[in-house]
Design a protein around this motif. Structure first.
Motif, PDB file in Angstrom:
ATOM      1  N   PHE A 155       0.848  -1.189   0.000  1.00 59.78           N
ATOM      2  CA  PHE A 155       0.000   0.000   0.000  1.00 59.78           C
ATOM      3  C   PHE A 155       0.880   1.233   0.000  1.00 59.78           C
ATOM      4  CE2 PHE A 155      -2.030  -3.556   2.049  1.00 59.78           C
ATOM      5  CZ  PHE A 155      -3.273  -3.591   1.433  1.00 59.78           C
ATOM      6  N   LYS A 156       0.680   2.088  -0.990  1.00 60.27           N
ATOM      7  CA  LYS A 156       1.496   3.312  -1.018  1.00 60.27           C
ATOM      8  C   LYS A 156       0.732   4.468  -0.389  1.00 60.27           C
ATOM      9  CE  LYS A 156       4.272   6.477  -3.805  1.00 60.27           C
ATOM     10  NZ  LYS A 156       4.522   7.096  -5.109  1.00 60.27           N
ATOM     11  N   LEU A 157       1.420   5.142   0.510  1.00 61.02           N
ATOM     12  CA  LEU A 157       0.895   6.350   1.153  1.00 61.02           C
ATOM     13  C   LEU A 157       1.787   7.523   0.757  1.00 61.02           C
ATOM     14  CD1 LEU A 157       0.281   4.913   4.722  1.00 61.02           C
ATOM     15  CD2 LEU A 157      -1.452   5.360   2.982  1.00 61.02           C
ATOM     16  N   PHE A 158       1.201   8.708   0.781  1.00 60.05           N
ATOM     17  CA  PHE A 158       1.908   9.919   0.369  1.00 60.05           C
ATOM     18  C   PHE A 158       1.979  10.924   1.509  1.00 60.05           C
ATOM     19  CE2 PHE A 158       2.296   9.649  -4.330  1.00 60.05           C
ATOM     20  CZ  PHE A 158       1.543   8.512  -4.567  1.00 60.05           C
ATOM     21  N   MET A 159       3.187  11.371   1.801  1.00 59.07           N
ATOM     22  CA  MET A 159       3.357  12.517   2.707  1.00 59.07           C
ATOM     23  C   MET A 159       3.397  13.806   1.878  1.00 59.07           C
ATOM     24  SD  MET A 159       6.232  10.599   5.046  1.00 59.07           S
ATOM     25  CE  MET A 159       5.936  11.130   6.742  1.00 59.07           C
ATOM     26  N   MET A 188       6.191   4.265   1.131  1.00 59.36           N
ATOM     27  CA  MET A 188       5.997   5.673   1.468  1.00 59.36           C
ATOM     28  C   MET A 188       6.643   6.608   0.445  1.00 59.36           C
ATOM     29  SD  MET A 188       4.503   7.578   3.632  1.00 59.36           S
ATOM     30  CE  MET A 188       4.249   6.548   5.077  1.00 59.36           C
ATOM     31  N   HIS A 189       5.836   7.555  -0.028  1.00 60.42           N
ATOM     32  CA  HIS A 189       6.383   8.709  -0.754  1.00 60.42           C
ATOM     33  C   HIS A 189       6.743   9.725   0.323  1.00 60.42           C
ATOM     34  CE1 HIS A 189       6.294  11.630  -4.341  1.00 60.42           C
ATOM     35  NE2 HIS A 189       6.715  12.314  -3.311  1.00 60.42           N
ATOM     36  N   ALA A 190       8.026   9.800   0.632  1.00 56.11           N
ATOM     37  CA  ALA A 190       8.484  10.577   1.788  1.00 56.11           C
ATOM     38  C   ALA A 190       9.010  11.949   1.360  1.00 56.11           C
ATOM     39  CB  ALA A 190       9.554   9.788   2.543  1.00 56.11           C
ATOM     40  N   VAL A 243      10.556   2.688   1.594  1.00 52.18           N
ATOM     41  CA  VAL A 243      10.548   4.083   1.137  1.00 52.18           C
ATOM     42  C   VAL A 243      10.857   4.095  -0.357  1.00 52.18           C
ATOM     43  CG1 VAL A 243      11.499   6.386   1.477  1.00 52.18           C
ATOM     44  CG2 VAL A 243      11.330   4.818   3.423  1.00 52.18           C
ATOM     45  N   VAL A 244       9.927   4.643  -1.145  1.00 57.50           N
ATOM     46  CA  VAL A 244      10.070   4.628  -2.600  1.00 57.50           C
ATOM     47  C   VAL A 244      10.915   5.804  -3.090  1.00 57.50           C
ATOM     48  CG1 VAL A 244       7.891   3.421  -3.022  1.00 57.50           C
ATOM     49  CG2 VAL A 244       7.914   5.916  -2.935  1.00 57.50           C
ATOM     50  N   HIS A 245      11.383   5.685  -4.290  1.00 61.99           N
ATOM     51  CA  HIS A 245      12.121   6.719  -5.037  1.00 61.99           C
ATOM     52  C   HIS A 245      12.956   7.681  -4.162  1.00 61.99           C
ATOM     53  CE1 HIS A 245       8.594   9.140  -4.161  1.00 61.99           C
ATOM     54  NE2 HIS A 245       7.841   8.626  -5.106  1.00 61.99           N
ATOM     55  N   VAL A 246      13.916   7.092  -3.448  1.00 62.79           N
ATOM     56  CA  VAL A 246      14.825   7.878  -2.608  1.00 62.79           C
ATOM     57  C   VAL A 246      15.837   8.592  -3.511  1.00 62.79           C
ATOM     58  CG1 VAL A 246      16.634   7.739  -0.846  1.00 62.79           C
ATOM     59  CG2 VAL A 246      14.576   6.295  -0.664  1.00 62.79           C
ATOM     60  N   CYS A 293      10.183  15.159 -11.903  1.00 66.34           N
ATOM     61  CA  CYS A 293       9.565  14.038 -11.210  1.00 66.34           C
ATOM     62  C   CYS A 293       9.712  14.312  -9.719  1.00 66.34           C
ATOM     63  CB  CYS A 293      10.248  12.717 -11.576  1.00 66.34           C
ATOM     64  SG  CYS A 293      12.020  12.692 -11.234  1.00 66.34           S
ATOM     65  N   SER A 294       8.987  13.539  -8.912  1.00 63.51           N
ATOM     66  CA  SER A 294       9.078  13.704  -7.464  1.00 63.51           C
ATOM     67  C   SER A 294       9.221  12.335  -6.806  1.00 63.51           C
ATOM     68  CB  SER A 294       7.809  14.364  -6.913  1.00 63.51           C
ATOM     69  OG  SER A 294       7.680  15.645  -7.455  1.00 63.51           O
ATOM     70  N   THR A 295      10.179  12.221  -5.878  1.00 65.47           N
ATOM     71  CA  THR A 295      11.158  13.217  -5.462  1.00 65.47           C
ATOM     72  C   THR A 295      11.927  13.736  -6.696  1.00 65.47           C
ATOM     73  OG1 THR A 295      12.860  11.509  -5.154  1.00 65.47           O
ATOM     74  CG2 THR A 295      11.458  11.981  -3.261  1.00 65.47           C
TER      75      THR A 295
HETATM   76 ZN    ZN Z   1       5.774   8.837  -5.230  1.00 63.00          ZN
END
Ligand code: ZN
Ligand code: URP
Ligand code: ZN
Ligand code: ZN
Length: 467
Positions: A155-159, A188-190, A243-246, A293-295
């Motif tokens: 499950f992906k959540l977004f901060m 997590m999109h941190a 943690v995704v896309h660090v 893109c983000s991050t």
């Molecule tokens: Zn993301």
């Protein structure tokens, strides 16, 4: 039908060896040393023999982070499940895990059904789904349990992205507590989206509208702060965290600290953060929009920390976050206002080759290449050993990889449905020669020979790093 792959060097996350691979139907049934009596005995019964002399024989890539036809900022990511999975196959990736999206006010079920409908019957390779949770509430928490049972176990959540996907800390904590109970993995999109939105507003008010300001306002400190906060919330919930896309060195520091504490915290990065930088975001004539893109992309100094973390396992996975928007007509939406540029880069076709180039450049070993791109994402997302390795019983997702087939990446020759390449003009050392998906050849001699609908939905187990 039996297929025999002969004379290649088999490379998995664990081993390198000259071995022949025997496939029966959709599965690998055996491996045996090349030249051995066992391997020799297979040839007469094989309906198809693929000669892998001079090639690596590797598991098909597992890309744990893609967004085919994702709605974002009033448009849709340009690759459909059909075009995007075909491009993945060209690039030696045989499984994707894409993100189904819950809209605010809707159920997880509605979102998941919609994504099943998009993907069913059109994919070239196998696919699974994570679920983006945009609206954490009691019924949704209960639905999470049901989804885990259906093989949608992350499950992906977004901060980040207030008003769209954003969850506050209380909602995040509740979702993490639920995941701790049902075996789900929280991704997590941190990034601290609340603070970022203030900086966006201030930048635009000061007339800073160019793409490069996208990178400036999404400060590295706001990535590392969110990463730290996500880790602490996961500790309180006693839940694992991915943690995704660090992209920021400072965020890697937080992951390393968590690892040193022995926490079940895992980090992912993407090729764009390893090979591109704020120099690309600063390209003139709005070309920087291609790199939004983000991050965000970071100053090139961050790259050394990412490569190091890939070696120390503070970062464990490289996936693409493939989310392509055409320069013409889509990235254009943000001319005069960088905050309206659709976020995302194409790359599903390029990941295996860029990481092989990293092997050639000495950043990682060959086995680590396979670990980062195949085995660990398969384990992380409950697909192993069916996907991510070459072993008896595994799906026959196999790539005959030519390490000497150097070529130049270009939008002119790529197969993604997008009008530019983020890696235009970059030389890479190798490329897939032949690609098999569940025993069926889908790429052969520079042609796509697969078919839409060959790819199936894969129900996943829970994260195998915890078992
Ligand atoms: Zn993301
Ligand atoms: O810019 C990105 N990464 N677009 C895709 C959505 C996300 O946050 O992963
Ligand atoms: Zn993403
Ligand atoms: Zn079928």
């Amino acid at each position: 039908m039996r297929t025999l792959i002969r004379n290649g060097m088999v490379v998995t996350a664990a081993d390198e060896m000259y071995a022949d691979v025997l496939i029966d139907g959709e599965k690998i049934v055996a491996l045996a040393a090349t030249g051995s009596e066992t391997a020799a005995s297979w040839a007469p019964g094989a309906g198809k023999v693929l000669d892998a002399t001079g090639l690596y024989v590797i598991p098909g890539g597992v890309d744990g982070h893609t967004h085919m036809q994702m709605p974002f900022g009033g448009t849709f990511a340009a690759d459909t499940f059909e075009t995007g999975t075909r491009a993945a196959a060209w690039g030696g990736t045989t499984t994707i895990v894409d993100f189904a999206i819950q809209s605010v006010g809707a159920s997880l079920r509605e979102g998941l059904d919609a994504w099943h409908a998009k993907a069913a019957g059109v994919c070239a390779i196998d696919y699974g789904f994570h679920m983006i949770v945009s609206d954490v509430n009691e019924p949704v928490l209960k639905e999470m349990d049901v989804l885990v049972g259906e093989g949608v176990s992350s499950f992906k959540l977004f901060m980040a992205y207030p008003g769209v996907f954003y969850s506050d800390d209380g909602r995040i904590l509740r979702a993490m507590q639920r995941a701790a109970g049902n075996g789900g993995l929280i991704m997590m999109h941190a990034e601290n989206g609340i603070a970022i939105d203030v900086l966006v507003e201030q930048a635009l008010a000061a007339g800073k509208t160019d793409p490069r300001y996208h990178g400036e306002v999404r400060r590295a400190l706001l990535e590392s702060e969110a990463t730290y906060r996500a880790i602490q919330l996961a500790r309180v919930a006693e839940a694992p965290l991915y943690v995704v896309h660090v992209s920021a060195a400072e965020a890697v520091t937080e992951l390393a600290r968590a690892k040193d504490l022995g926490l079940n915290v895992f980090g992912e990065t993407c090729p764009q953060y390893l090979f591109l930088s704020t120099d690309d975001l600063a390209r003139p004539d709005f070309e920087g929009a291609k790199y939004v893109c983000s991050t965000p992309l970071r100053p090139a100094e961050h790259q050394a920390a990412l490569w190091r973390a890939l070696r120390t396992d503070d970062l464990s996975v490289v996936s693409t976050d493939h989310c392509p928007f055409c320069f013409s007509g889509q990235k254009d939406l943000g001319r005069g206002d960088f905050s309206k540029i659709p976020n995302g880069l194409p790359g599903v076709e390029n990941r295996m080759d860029l990481l092989h180039q990293a092997v050639v450049d000495g950043h990682i070993s060959r086995r680590r290449w396979i670990e980062l791109a195949c085995a660990t994402p398969a384990r992380m997302f409950g697909l192993y050993p069916r996907k991510g390795t070459l072993a008896p019983g595994a799906d026959a997702d196999v790539v005959l990889y030519d390490p000497n087939a150097a070529y130049t990446i270009s939008a002119e020759t790529h197969h993604m449905n997008v009008d530019y390449s983020a890696y235009e003009g970059r030389r890479v050392a190798g490329r897939p020669r032949t690609v098999l998906s569940r025993g069926t050849v889908v790429i052969e001699d520079g042609s796509y020979v697969g078919e839409a609908g060959h790819g199936h939905f894969v129900a996943r187990s829970t994260c195998q790093y915890l078992r």
